[in-house]
Enzyme design. Structure first.
Site, PDB file in Angstrom:
ATOM      1  CB  ILE A 104      -0.730   0.249   1.484  1.00 42.74           C
ATOM      2  CG1 ILE A 104      -1.794  -1.244   1.373  1.00 42.74           C
ATOM      3  CG2 ILE A 104      -1.715   1.347   1.231  1.00 42.74           C
ATOM      4  CD1 ILE A 104      -2.816  -1.398   0.060  1.00 42.74           C
ATOM      5  CE  LYS A 105       3.666   4.239  -5.081  1.00 45.56           C
ATOM      6  NZ  LYS A 105       3.986   4.577  -6.447  1.00 45.56           N
TER       7      LYS A 105
END
Length: 376
Positions: free
Chosen positions: A143-144
């Site tokens: 997840i960025k």
């Protein structure tokens, strides 16, 4: 008959650099292009962002059929976007899963970014990251999270929860230092709770070409006002900043607190070199690849840069030799009153905007598709 030339991209892997692909699109998946990059060029991961998805979905005609199928069931443009993006990432992750398994979780990742509107919203980012992680439901995903001030507690809490994190939009070595602490603190919390550490991964994406673009503009102005020393520093700020970030990485993993975590199975947070396409035509098209070769790092490249390195690359360990020069460059910029921290803060704000604008444009475009479907 002469021996076939080796592929420089594969040689990079032998030197300990993981080559990732900075793009995704349904066409790349359907026509076998991504599978070929993995097979022939050793591509070991994939990064995406809202701008990449906006360009792909709005310009790649292979999405048309999938959009038509989803329109009757999706109640919002955001839901439609997530369905399209997550399907692409699932398919890419499937292609990369054998590498993830064979490397025991070292490579083979894909990345999904939270809404750029949450860059300054810690609580909102945590909630959305958890939701996206559950929707992805695959181990080889990141997840960025933007590396803003508000992103630091997000990184810590997600890592503590066992959610892999790609920290994006890093321009400042000192902000990167804060990110390494957030990662360490998240792992420490997991260790205190008796949870496994080896299954959690993170990369810190340090953006390069945008630093040179911003600093060189300042240097050109100084040179035009009678300071010729400024010209000699053009194109050097990004590498100098990256070298400082790497020094911080080495300082961090040498700390006793980190050594304890490593003994418990923790993985160091790898530096990922991002924004590697050269913006200034006066520079080599592979500048941000060839000057930053060091084991244990990731370099994510758009197709143009990847193709250029395959053609022009001469893989050799290079970052270490730049460290002394990098210190001189930073001192030279300081003497000219070029404040790299101020530039980094400006680029962070601009970076959030550069993801927010295409994200919003895509939402509007998808909403137009929904309204058109309802009228038809």
């Amino acid at each position: 008959m002469s021996a076939p030339l080796s592929n420089p991209l594969l040689e990079l892997r032998k030197l300990g650099v993981s080559v990732w692909f900075d793009d995704i699109g349904r066409g790349l998946l359907d026509d076998g292009s991504l599978a070929r990059l993995i097979r022939e060029d050793g591509v070991a991961g994939l990064t995406s962002n809202p701008a990449i998805f906006a360009h792909s979905i709005m310009n790649d005609t292979t999405y048309a059929q999938r959009i038509a199928q989803l329109l009757p069931t999706e109640s919002s443009a955001l839901g439609l976007y997530e369905d399209l993006a997550l399907a692409d990432l699932h398919d890419a992750a499937t292609l990369l899963r054998p590498l993830y398994d064979s490397s025991r979780g070292g490579d083979g990742f894909v990345s999904m970014e939270v809404s750029p509107h949450l860059a300054d919203d810690s609580a909102g980012s945590i909630k959305e990251a958890q939701r996206l992680w559950q929707r992805l439901s695959i181990p080889n995903a990141f997840i960025k999270i933007p590396g803003t001030e508000a992103g630091l507690p997000v990184i810590r809490d997600l890592i503590a929860a066992g959610i892999n994190v790609n920290v994006t939009l890093l321009f400042s070595p000192e902000r990167y230092r804060a990110v390494t602490r957030a990662y360490r603190d998240g792992l420490s919390r997991r260790a205190a709770e008796g949870k496994p550490l080896a299954s959690v991964a993170s990369v810190a994406s340090f953006f390069l070409s945008r630093i040179d673009t911003a600093v060189d503009k300042l240097l050109d102005g100084l040179a035009g006002r009678g300071q010729p020393a400024a010209r000699a520093l053009r194109g050097k700020a990004a590498i100098a900043s990256a070298c400082r970030a790497y020094e911080i990485f080495e300082e961090t993993i040498a700390e006793p607190a980190w050594q304890v975590l490593i003994e418990r199975g923790a993985r160091p947070q790898r530096l990922l070199w991002a924004s590697t396409s050269t913006k200034d035509p006066a520079f080599s098209p592979i500048k941000y690849v060839e000057e930053l070769v060091v084991p244990g790092t990731v370099n994510t490249m758009p197709l143009e840069t990847l193709n250029a390195y395959r053609r022009l690359g001469r893989p050799e360990l290079t970052l270490e030799r730049h460290l002394a020069d990098a210190s001189d460059v930073r001192e030279g910029l300081e003497r000219l009153d070029v404040d790299l921290e101020a530039v980094a803060q400006q680029l962070e704000r601009e970076g959030v905007a550069k993801f927010t604008e295409p994200f919003d444009k895509l939402q509007k475009w998808l909403e137009d598709q929904r309204r058109g479907q309802r009228r038809s």
